[in-house]
Design an enzyme around this catalytic site. Structure first.
Site, short mmCIF file in Angstrom:
data_model
loop_
_atom_site.label_atom_id
_atom_site.label_comp_id
_atom_site.label_asym_id
_atom_site.label_seq_id
_atom_site.Cartn_x
_atom_site.Cartn_y
_atom_site.Cartn_z
N GLY A 70 0.82 -1.20 0.00
CA GLY A 70 0.00 0.00 0.00
C GLY A 70 0.85 1.24 0.00
N ASN B 80 -6.28 -5.54 7.10
CA ASN B 80 -6.00 -5.92 5.72
C ASN B 80 -7.08 -6.89 5.28
OD1 ASN B 80 -3.52 -8.03 4.10
ND2 ASN B 80 -4.82 -6.48 3.21
N GLY B 81 -7.70 -6.59 4.14
CA GLY B 81 -8.79 -7.43 3.64
C GLY B 81 -10.03 -6.60 3.44
N CYS C 204 -11.06 -14.92 -8.58
CA CYS C 204 -10.78 -13.96 -9.65
C CYS C 204 -10.59 -14.66 -11.00
CB CYS C 204 -9.59 -13.08 -9.30
SG CYS C 204 -8.13 -13.97 -8.74
N ASP D 178 3.55 -11.76 -14.88
CA ASP D 178 2.85 -12.56 -13.87
C ASP D 178 1.34 -12.55 -14.06
OD1 ASP D 178 2.48 -9.93 -13.12
OD2 ASP D 178 2.53 -10.34 -10.99
N CYS E 2 -5.55 -16.50 -0.46
CA CYS E 2 -5.58 -15.76 -1.73
C CYS E 2 -4.41 -16.21 -2.60
CB CYS E 2 -5.47 -14.26 -1.44
SG CYS E 2 -5.21 -13.30 -2.94
P1 AMP Z 1 -1.83 -4.68 -17.49
O1 AMP Z 1 -0.99 -5.27 -18.56
O2 AMP Z 1 -2.16 -3.24 -17.71
O3 AMP Z 1 -3.02 -5.51 -17.23
O4 AMP Z 1 -0.95 -4.67 -16.16
C1 AMP Z 1 -0.49 -5.83 -15.65
C2 AMP Z 1 0.47 -5.52 -14.54
O5 AMP Z 1 -0.23 -5.07 -13.37
C3 AMP Z 1 1.23 -6.72 -14.14
O6 AMP Z 1 2.57 -6.31 -14.02
C4 AMP Z 1 0.73 -7.11 -12.81
O7 AMP Z 1 1.78 -7.60 -12.05
C5 AMP Z 1 0.20 -5.83 -12.25
N1 AMP Z 1 -0.96 -6.06 -11.36
C6 AMP Z 1 -1.62 -7.19 -11.11
N2 AMP Z 1 -2.63 -7.00 -10.25
C7 AMP Z 1 -2.62 -5.71 -9.94
C8 AMP Z 1 -3.41 -4.89 -9.08
N3 AMP Z 1 -4.43 -5.40 -8.39
N4 AMP Z 1 -3.09 -3.58 -9.02
C9 AMP Z 1 -2.07 -3.06 -9.72
N5 AMP Z 1 -1.29 -3.79 -10.53
C10 AMP Z 1 -1.56 -5.09 -10.65
#
Ligand code: AMP
Length: 456
Positions: free
Chosen positions: A28, A102-103, A436, A346, A236
């Site tokens: 955060g 948190n949550g 999700c 990822d 999660c």
């Molecule tokens: P995008 O390609 O715009 O969908 O962005 C993907 C990137 O956002 C990846 O690097 C993820 O690791 C990161 N990501 C995943 N979940 C979140 C989240 N909840 N908030 C912000 N970034 C995220």
């Protein structure tokens, strides 16, 4: 998405909490706060901004006392303003209550209504404030009873660190969505979202707080209870995929190793002919390592990240259109030129970042881009604390993989399968929340709020 921390009793409680929050900053970046208790006096400092912006030595010296609770916030419910920062503190008839949460709670609306009908006046739009009101309204004679009564009314995800008068309390919901671990330093107990916070202050990791467990830490004792009926677990899975730090152990296992395993599984499921495997830094690094090891295709950094940009307010002019992308990541032209690459990320949320990265390496002269994602398509919003947009904004909820591939501009795009992801986990697959990806929520949400979000 938040990071929580607590320590008691330690003479450097506020400084150690500040260090703990540094380690948890990735959970955060919106606000940070620390509350301490010294005898009957309470000291609180919280503000919008990064930990390094919010605290300095003088402020920490003023946060006196051996009991401290800290919080870093990324809002998932409630808007981002100073009122919604944590720890949330109230003085009530049962004494001083401070909450770091948190949550996400999922029965907020019902509880809000019930409490308001009983005379509660809400100061914030945070679901965490509800916990304070429940404690204050509990009519129970002692703190453990008040906590059990209050927590029993909550639905949804909570890992909590509380200050209740001179007791530090740690609690985790029975499903265990969010992590919380227990450590020890110089005779003091430490509670933290992730073990990387224990490492930084040199605390010894003792164990995780178990789902459904509540611990009461006093000056010279720790008491643990499990007052609630057991439920299934719903850890999660996204904590392993993206959210937690790779140097943490989450739910008892190391995040870095899990991410490498996800990458290796991805290589098995979706091999590609390429000269090199490269990550989208930093999020794709560990899965890319696993992919490279399993596929025997060399690992390379195809772009370099600038770690010093922080938050920039410089507005790019028209002729510097790609400024925002380039300031963060610079492609290595000499490494990329005419190469076929496996580009590992990822996760894809909206797809806009991936699209920008693909464009960057294309401009650097790459030949073919095979994008590989180390989790399945994200299709459903999270009600338990991860900040995902509505369904409409989750690119995979509205489009198939071929469409996303073209949108991103890759030559091929593949996502890890659900089974492959679950098989790569260090715990039984039944223990995870995968809502999700699947839309199968561990709690039945009859609540109108969720119906609205799901339909959006
Ligand atoms: P995008 O390609 O715009 O969908 O962005 C993907 C990137 O956002 C990846 O690097 C993820 O690791 C990161 N990501 C995943 N979940 C979140 C989240 N909840 N908030 C912000 N970034 C995220």
């Amino acid at each position: 998405m938040c990071g929580i921390f607590g320590i008691y009793p330690h003479k450097n409680a506020s400084q150690l909490t500040c260090l703990g929050l540094y380690a948890l900053q990735h959970r955060g970046e919106e606000s940070a706060g620390i509350i301490t208790r010294n005898g009957k006096k309470v000291h609180l400092h919280k503000a919008l901004g990064l930990v390094s912006d919010v605290f300095d030595e003088k402020i920490l010296r003023g946060l006196r006392g051996e009991l401290a609770v800290g919080h870093v916030r990324y809002s998932t419910t409630g808007s981002s303003n100073i009122k919604n920062t944590q720890p949330f503190y109230v003085k009530s008839k049962i004494g001083d209550i401070a909450i770091a949460h948190n949550g996400n709670l999922t029965n907020t609306l019902e509880l809000h209504k019930e409490l308001e009908n009983n005379g509660a006046l809400f100061q914030t739009t945070m679901d965490s404030e509800i916990i304070a009101h429940l404690l204050a309204h509990s009519q129970k004679k002692d703190i453990p009873e008040a906590i059990i009564w209050s927590l029993a009314k909550l639905k949804g995800a909570y890992s909590l660190v509380l200050m209740l008068n001179d007791t530090l309390v740690g609690a985790r919901d029975t499903f265990g969505w969010r992590p919380l671990c227990l450590g020890k330093l110089d005779g003091a107990y430490v509670l933290a979202s992730e073990t990387c916070a224990l490492d930084l202050i040199n605390a010894e990791y003792l164990r995780d707080i178990e789902p459904g467990e509540v611990v009461f830490i006093k000056k010279d004792s720790l008491e643990s209870i499990k007052p609630f009926a057991e439920t299934k677990h719903a850890f999660c899975i996204f904590e392993y995929i993206y959210f937690s730090r790779p140097d943490s152990n989450i739910f008892g296992h190391n995040v870095y190793l899990v991410r490498k395993k996800l990458g290796a599984q991805l290589a098995k499921e979706f091999p590609a002919q390429a000269d090199m495997v490269m990550p989208i830094p930093d999020s794709g690094v560990f899965a890319a390592l696993g992919f490279s090891e399993a596929s025997k295709i060399p690992f390379e950094f195809g772009m370099i990240r600038n770690h010093y940009i922080g938050r920039t307010f410089i507005q790019p002019s028209q002729d510097l259109r790609d400024f925002r992308v380039r300031i963060k990541l610079n492609p290595l032209r000499d490494v990329l030129k005419k190469k076929d690459v496996v580009l590992v990320e990822d996760s894809i949320v909206r797809g806009t970042t991936s699209r920008a990265r693909v464009k960057t390496i294309r401009q650097a002269g790459v030949n073919k881009i095979h994008m590989r994602v180390s989790c399945p398509p994200l299709k459903f919003p999270c009600f338990y604390g991860i900040d995902f947009p509505t369904r409409k904004e989750l690119v995979a909820s509205r489009h198939d993989i071929a469409w996303i591939r073209d949108f991103i501009g890759a030559d091929s795009l593949e996502y890890l399968s659900l089974e492959g992801m679950l098989d790569s986990m260090p715990l039984p697959k039944e223990d995870f929340c995968t809502a999700c990806f699947t839309g199968k929520y561990p709690l039945n949400h009859a609540c109108p709020l969720f119906k609205n979000i799901l339909e959006k």
